[in-house]
Design an enzyme around this catalytic site. Structure first.
Site, PDB file in Angstrom:
ATOM      1  N   GLU A 206       0.803  -1.221   0.000  1.00 22.61           N
ATOM      2  CA  GLU A 206       0.000   0.000   0.000  1.00 22.61           C
ATOM      3  C   GLU A 206       0.840   1.277   0.000  1.00 22.61           C
ATOM      4  O   GLU A 206       0.818   2.056   0.969  1.00 22.61           O
ATOM      5  CB  GLU A 206      -0.977   0.004   1.187  1.00 22.61           C
ATOM      6  CG  GLU A 206      -1.968  -1.146   1.144  1.00 22.61           C
ATOM      7  CD  GLU A 206      -3.191  -0.916   2.040  1.00 22.61           C
ATOM      8  OE1 GLU A 206      -3.178   0.031   2.839  1.00 22.61           O
ATOM      9  OE2 GLU A 206      -4.154  -1.698   1.928  1.00 22.61           O
ATOM     10  N   TYR A 350     -11.188  -2.952  -0.077  1.00 25.67           N
ATOM     11  CA  TYR A 350     -12.177  -3.063   0.992  1.00 25.67           C
ATOM     12  C   TYR A 350     -13.534  -2.447   0.664  1.00 25.67           C
ATOM     13  O   TYR A 350     -14.557  -2.983   1.047  1.00 25.67           O
ATOM     14  CB  TYR A 350     -11.630  -2.410   2.278  1.00 25.67           C
ATOM     15  CG  TYR A 350     -10.492  -3.184   2.898  1.00 25.67           C
ATOM     16  CD1 TYR A 350     -10.725  -4.140   3.884  1.00 25.67           C
ATOM     17  CD2 TYR A 350      -9.171  -2.988   2.485  1.00 25.67           C
ATOM     18  CE1 TYR A 350      -9.692  -4.871   4.451  1.00 25.67           C
ATOM     19  CE2 TYR A 350      -8.126  -3.713   3.039  1.00 25.67           C
ATOM     20  CZ  TYR A 350      -8.394  -4.655   4.012  1.00 25.67           C
ATOM     21  OH  TYR A 350      -7.378  -5.389   4.560  1.00 25.67           O
TER      22      TYR A 350
HETATM   23  C1  NOJ Z   1      -4.468  -2.301   4.946  1.00 27.45           C
HETATM   24  C2  NOJ Z   1      -3.179  -2.729   5.559  1.00 27.45           C
HETATM   25  O1  NOJ Z   1      -2.287  -3.305   4.662  1.00 27.45           O
HETATM   26  C3  NOJ Z   1      -3.353  -3.553   6.808  1.00 27.45           C
HETATM   27  O2  NOJ Z   1      -2.171  -3.472   7.520  1.00 27.45           O
HETATM   28  C4  NOJ Z   1      -4.573  -3.070   7.571  1.00 27.45           C
HETATM   29  O3  NOJ Z   1      -4.659  -3.614   8.835  1.00 27.45           O
HETATM   30  C5  NOJ Z   1      -5.791  -3.381   6.758  1.00 27.45           C
HETATM   31  N1  NOJ Z   1      -5.686  -2.785   5.445  1.00 27.45           N
HETATM   32  C6  NOJ Z   1      -7.116  -2.954   7.386  1.00 27.45           C
HETATM   33  O4  NOJ Z   1      -7.158  -1.585   7.504  1.00 27.45           O
END
Ligand code: NOJ
Length: 544
Positions: A206, A350
């Site tokens: 990310e 998500y």
């Molecule tokens: C993105 C991240 O990569 C992860 O570390 C995080 O806990 C989840 N999404 C949920 O927000």
């Protein structure tokens, strides 16, 4: 039989491409009715998907000073008062540093094909450089990899999941281009130590969050927010270069011998126009996408930043009296070197937003550059995270967008999941609902739209430190009882749903039942999709 969950074969009228006025409201794919009971439809052609789950070092390992580990920016951030909800930190977290057996046991219970976890850079290189290699730290990952392979679970390793060595931050961190070299050295070391056994790699997790949340909004480590129109773009630029250098290193030095796959994991929401009949909203939705997934995917998959980003940021910079764009430029050589540095598209997803144009005036900020506001539909179900609304349809659409925009790459979904807050309740029906609906959309993309999705990874294996929101937001399939000294992992209800989906390689068609894969326990080990392999979960299915 590998299939989607309902009567979808006749409904694939909408395939996401460029947004068009009919793309949101006229598509009944978005409605709940479509997800309801009704007959299931078996899809005859079957292709393999690897099923997994994920974690990250700082969120689960603990052992923050164990055996010579150095400090990371997250150690520092979390130890700064008021940065993390209730001043939670990752000092102990889920104690995974001391719980390899327990972690592998719950992975086995899930029957996953792969496990995505990250390496803590400072556990193996305490000051971030190869001046000193911490063998005790390496031993943890060595043992974990071996334990996974012994259970036929393929390790999928993230090199950088946000925990930069504090020693490197002290000399500028990702703003300093020398960090690109440090990252390459670190990657070199890890490939050389683990690459004989590890075949799936993610360079950076990310980059949007590292750049924007860490260096723009400042609500994640290193917590910088005073140059929000400049610093995130510089950081993003260096992250892209660091990724590309690590990929080239693997390509030149390790690929022939180790034969693995290396990529980056890019995250993005899907974005729809708030009013699908308004051109300004359609344009705003496109900008949101180009500034989110496109910021990183465009240089790596297509070459250079998108025209949208380049033009808007340049024009707004010059209009504010700056001599050049706040978005750094790649040289023609750099554009060439970065383009194509992927073996698959690692994708975290998500939720979906609805976009509309928003004029920030002269504000020199990423949000002003993007020029869009976002809202959500009030009918979308909530989760434990304010930003996460349950919108399964968006996943199929963004997968189709990736297929179209980035040249039909192989996609591995490296994260997808949902959270809860409040009192512990192991009956997490909302999570089972979420996974069933989202996975079904993945299967539709895969089987009906021919999107080349080869892997799906549930976030997360267990409840863990959700960054600045601490332990309050829980994404786990397993609950972790942190008030018990043994820190036990306890299955939530959704474990049984997800392990059944894995065992059946999707949703079996009741019409062609009974299906052994639906039976719980060892007798249910026959995978309904995979008679040719003798029913074994073969972790190499994702690569083939
Ligand atoms: C993105 C991240 O990569 C992860 O570390 C995080 O806990 C989840 N999404 C949920 O927000």
């Amino acid at each position: 039989m590998f299939c989607v969950n309902h009567h979808t074969t006749r409904t694939v009228s909408h395939v996401t491409g460029p947004l068009s006025p009919h793309s949101y409201q006229n598509d009944w794919d978005i409605t709940e009715e479509e997800e309801g009971g009704s007959p299931t439809t078996a899809i005859k052609n079957q292709r393999a998907v690897s099923w997994g789950t994920a974690t990250a070092a700082y969120q689960i390992e603990g052992g923050w000073r164990a055996d010579g580990k150095g400090l990371s920016i997250w150690d520092k951030f979390a130890h700064t008062p008021l940065k993390v909800f209730e001043d939670d930190n990752g000092d102990i977290a889920c104690d995974s540093y001391n719980k390899i057996d327990e972690d592998v046991a719950v992975l086995k219970q899930l029957r996953v094909n792969h496990y995505r976890f990250s390496i803590s850079w400072t556990r193996v290189l305490p000051d971030g450089t190869t001046n000193y290699i911490n063998e005790a730290g390496f031993s943890y990952y060595d043992r974990l990899v071996n334990a996974l392979l012994a259970e036929n679970i393929q390790p999928h390793i993230t090199l950088y999941h946000w925990d930069l060595p504090q020693a490197l931050q002290n000399v500028g961190g990702w703003e300093n281009e020398t960090t690109v070299e440090r990252f390459k050295d670190y990657a070199d070391l890890v490939f050389s130590r683990l690459g004989d056994r590890v075949k799936l790699w993610i360079t950076i997790n990310e980059p949007y969050n590292v750049a924007m949340v860490g260096h723009g909004y400042g609500v994640a480590a290193p917590g910088i927010s005073f140059r929000p129109g400049t610093l995130p773009y510089i950081v993003g630029h260096n992250l892209i270069k660091a990724h590309a250098e690590a990929w080239h290193l693997y390509n030149d030095k390790y690929r022939a011998k180790q034969n693995g796959m290396v990529s980056i994991t890019i995250n993005s929401d899907w974005s729809e126009p708030r009013n699908p009949y308004k051109q300004e909203d359609i344009d705003a939705a496109r900008r949101v996408i180009q500034f989110y997934i496109g910021w990183f995917a465009h240089p790596i998959f297509n070459g250079d930043y998108s025209e949208t980003m380049k033009t808007i940021i340049r024009e707004r910079s010059l209009a504010a009296g700056l001599s050049k764009s706040r978005l750094p430029e790649f040289t023609p050589e750099e554009i060439k070197r970065i383009k194509g540095t992927y073996d698959y598209f690692g994708f975290n997803h998500y939720t979906t937003v609805l976009a509309y144009p928003l004029n920030y005036g002269n504000l020199q900020h990423y949000d002003g550059d993007r020029g869009a506001g976002t809202v959500v539909d009030r009918t979308w179900l909530d989760s434990g995270s304010g930003w996460l609304k349950v919108t399964p349809f968006g996943l199929r659409r963004i997968l189709n967008f990736i297929k179209k925009e980035y040249g039909n790459p192989t996609i591995i979904i490296t994260e997808n999941g949902v959270s809860e807050r409040g009192p512990i309740d192991l009956k997490d029906y909302h999570r089972s609902y979420f996974y069933e609906k989202y996975i079904n959309q993945v299967l539709k993309a895969h089987l009906l739209d021919n999107v080349d999705v080869r892997g799906y990874t549930a976030w997360s294996l267990m409840d863990n430190l959700e960054w600045a929101t601490g332990f309050a937001e829980r994404f786990g399939l397993f609950y972790v009882n942190r008030s018990d000294p043994n820190v036990p992992r306890v299955a939530k209800e959704s474990v049984s749903l997800y392990s059944t989906i894995i065992n059946c390689n999707g949703f079996p068609d009741p019409a062609s039942g009974p299906h052994d894969c639906l039976k719980p326990g060892p007798e249910g080990n026959q995978r309904c999709s995979d008679s040719s392999s003798g029913g074994k979960n073969k972790p190499d299915t994702m690569i083939n």
